[in-house]
Design a protein around this motif. Sequence first.
Motif, mmCIF file in Angstrom:
data_model
loop_
_atom_site.group_PDB
_atom_site.id
_atom_site.type_symbol
_atom_site.label_atom_id
_atom_site.label_comp_id
_atom_site.label_asym_id
_atom_site.label_seq_id
_atom_site.Cartn_x
_atom_site.Cartn_y
_atom_site.Cartn_z
ATOM 1 N N GLY A 177 8.448 3.569 4.235
ATOM 2 C CA GLY A 177 9.205 4.813 4.206
ATOM 3 C C GLY A 177 10.311 4.783 3.183
ATOM 4 O O GLY A 177 11.356 5.396 3.384
ATOM 5 N N ALA A 178 10.083 4.116 2.046
ATOM 6 C CA ALA A 178 11.142 3.932 1.056
ATOM 7 C C ALA A 178 11.642 5.244 0.472
ATOM 8 O O ALA A 178 12.755 5.304 -0.022
ATOM 9 C CB ALA A 178 10.644 3.019 -0.066
ATOM 10 N N ASN A 179 10.845 6.288 0.520
ATOM 11 C CA ASN A 179 11.265 7.558 -0.058
ATOM 12 C C ASN A 179 11.993 8.443 0.945
ATOM 13 O O ASN A 179 12.350 9.567 0.642
ATOM 14 C CB ASN A 179 10.057 8.304 -0.635
ATOM 15 C CG ASN A 179 9.459 7.554 -1.808
ATOM 16 O OD1 ASN A 179 10.127 6.750 -2.436
ATOM 17 N ND2 ASN A 179 8.208 7.808 -2.106
ATOM 18 N N GLN A 180 12.204 7.963 2.152
ATOM 19 C CA GLN A 180 12.929 8.723 3.160
ATOM 20 C C GLN A 180 14.421 8.443 3.040
ATOM 21 O O GLN A 180 14.839 7.446 2.482
ATOM 22 C CB GLN A 180 12.462 8.347 4.565
ATOM 23 C CG GLN A 180 10.999 8.624 4.804
ATOM 24 C CD GLN A 180 10.548 8.059 6.136
ATOM 25 O OE1 GLN A 180 11.299 7.378 6.810
ATOM 26 N NE2 GLN A 180 9.322 8.343 6.498
ATOM 27 N N VAL A 181 15.220 9.331 3.582
ATOM 28 C CA VAL A 181 16.660 9.122 3.610
ATOM 29 C C VAL A 181 16.962 7.950 4.550
ATOM 30 O O VAL A 181 16.462 7.904 5.664
ATOM 31 C CB VAL A 181 17.375 10.397 4.091
ATOM 32 C CG1 VAL A 181 18.868 10.149 4.236
ATOM 33 C CG2 VAL A 181 17.093 11.551 3.143
ATOM 34 N N THR A 234 4.479 8.568 9.396
ATOM 35 C CA THR A 234 5.362 9.593 8.854
ATOM 36 C C THR A 234 4.557 10.572 8.016
ATOM 37 O O THR A 234 3.484 10.233 7.516
ATOM 38 C CB THR A 234 6.498 8.962 8.021
ATOM 39 O OG1 THR A 234 7.323 9.991 7.494
ATOM 40 C CG2 THR A 234 5.958 8.116 6.892
ATOM 41 N N ASN A 235 5.059 11.767 7.873
ATOM 42 C CA ASN A 235 4.371 12.782 7.083
ATOM 43 C C ASN A 235 4.851 12.777 5.637
ATOM 44 O O ASN A 235 4.350 13.519 4.813
ATOM 45 C CB ASN A 235 4.582 14.170 7.710
ATOM 46 C CG ASN A 235 3.381 15.059 7.517
ATOM 47 O OD1 ASN A 235 2.264 14.580 7.309
ATOM 48 N ND2 ASN A 235 3.591 16.350 7.566
ATOM 49 N N THR A 249 5.655 4.134 1.106
ATOM 50 C CA THR A 249 5.265 2.923 0.394
ATOM 51 C C THR A 249 5.597 1.736 1.287
ATOM 52 O O THR A 249 6.750 1.550 1.673
ATOM 53 C CB THR A 249 6.016 2.809 -0.944
ATOM 54 O OG1 THR A 249 5.722 3.971 -1.725
ATOM 55 C CG2 THR A 249 5.602 1.554 -1.695
ATOM 56 N N ILE A 250 4.580 0.953 1.621
ATOM 57 C CA ILE A 250 4.731 -0.163 2.558
ATOM 58 C C ILE A 250 4.552 -1.474 1.802
ATOM 59 O O ILE A 250 3.608 -1.626 1.024
ATOM 60 C CB ILE A 250 3.681 -0.076 3.683
ATOM 61 C CG1 ILE A 250 3.861 1.232 4.458
ATOM 62 C CG2 ILE A 250 3.754 -1.281 4.601
ATOM 63 C CD1 ILE A 250 2.703 1.570 5.358
ATOM 64 N N THR A 265 0.863 -1.175 0.000
ATOM 65 C CA THR A 265 0.000 0.000 0.000
ATOM 66 C C THR A 265 0.899 1.224 0.000
ATOM 67 O O THR A 265 2.089 1.121 0.281
ATOM 68 C CB THR A 265 -0.975 0.005 1.198
ATOM 69 O OG1 THR A 265 -1.991 0.975 0.958
ATOM 70 C CG2 THR A 265 -0.266 0.296 2.501
ATOM 71 N N ALA A 266 0.347 2.368 -0.342
ATOM 72 C CA ALA A 266 1.145 3.597 -0.394
ATOM 73 C C ALA A 266 0.346 4.762 0.165
ATOM 74 O O ALA A 266 -0.841 4.915 -0.133
ATOM 75 C CB ALA A 266 1.576 3.889 -1.824
#
Length: 134
Positions: free
Chosen positions: A48-52, A117-118, A122-123, A15-16
């Motif tokens: 949180g794949a788009n996080q650092v 997270t804000n 993508t989970i 899910t995203a």
Amino acid sequence: MDNTNSLPFVYVVSTAFGAGSLGASLSTTLIMQADSRFELMGIMGTGGANQVTTEQSLFYPNSFTVSIRDQTTGRDLMSAPVPQRIMCGNAFQQFLEKRGIIFEPQSNLLFTFTNLTNDVNTITLALHGYKIIL
């Protein structure tokens, strides 16, 4: 486990969440295949794949919670939503069952995710186990 009637298999649920969705919840359903039972042996997951990525986030990931309900039997698999770091382990040690959990053919599992997270989140959960051929 008898190797003559089993096959390694992975079910995947994803899910995203969009940016700015802190605290939002989404549900998705997984219907298992009709040709076999499924013995769940472990769960791996990412979020949180788009996080650092930092060393802290690899050892203590915590971008979502999840609850799982077997809608076929009406049973909850947990008493409350479980944080990512407990359900999925970390990048170096995943969650494994000591004893497999058997699901009947076409079992219907409902996954409810809450975003912690804000950022875009993508989970993906991977349910590792064995198809027990009927």
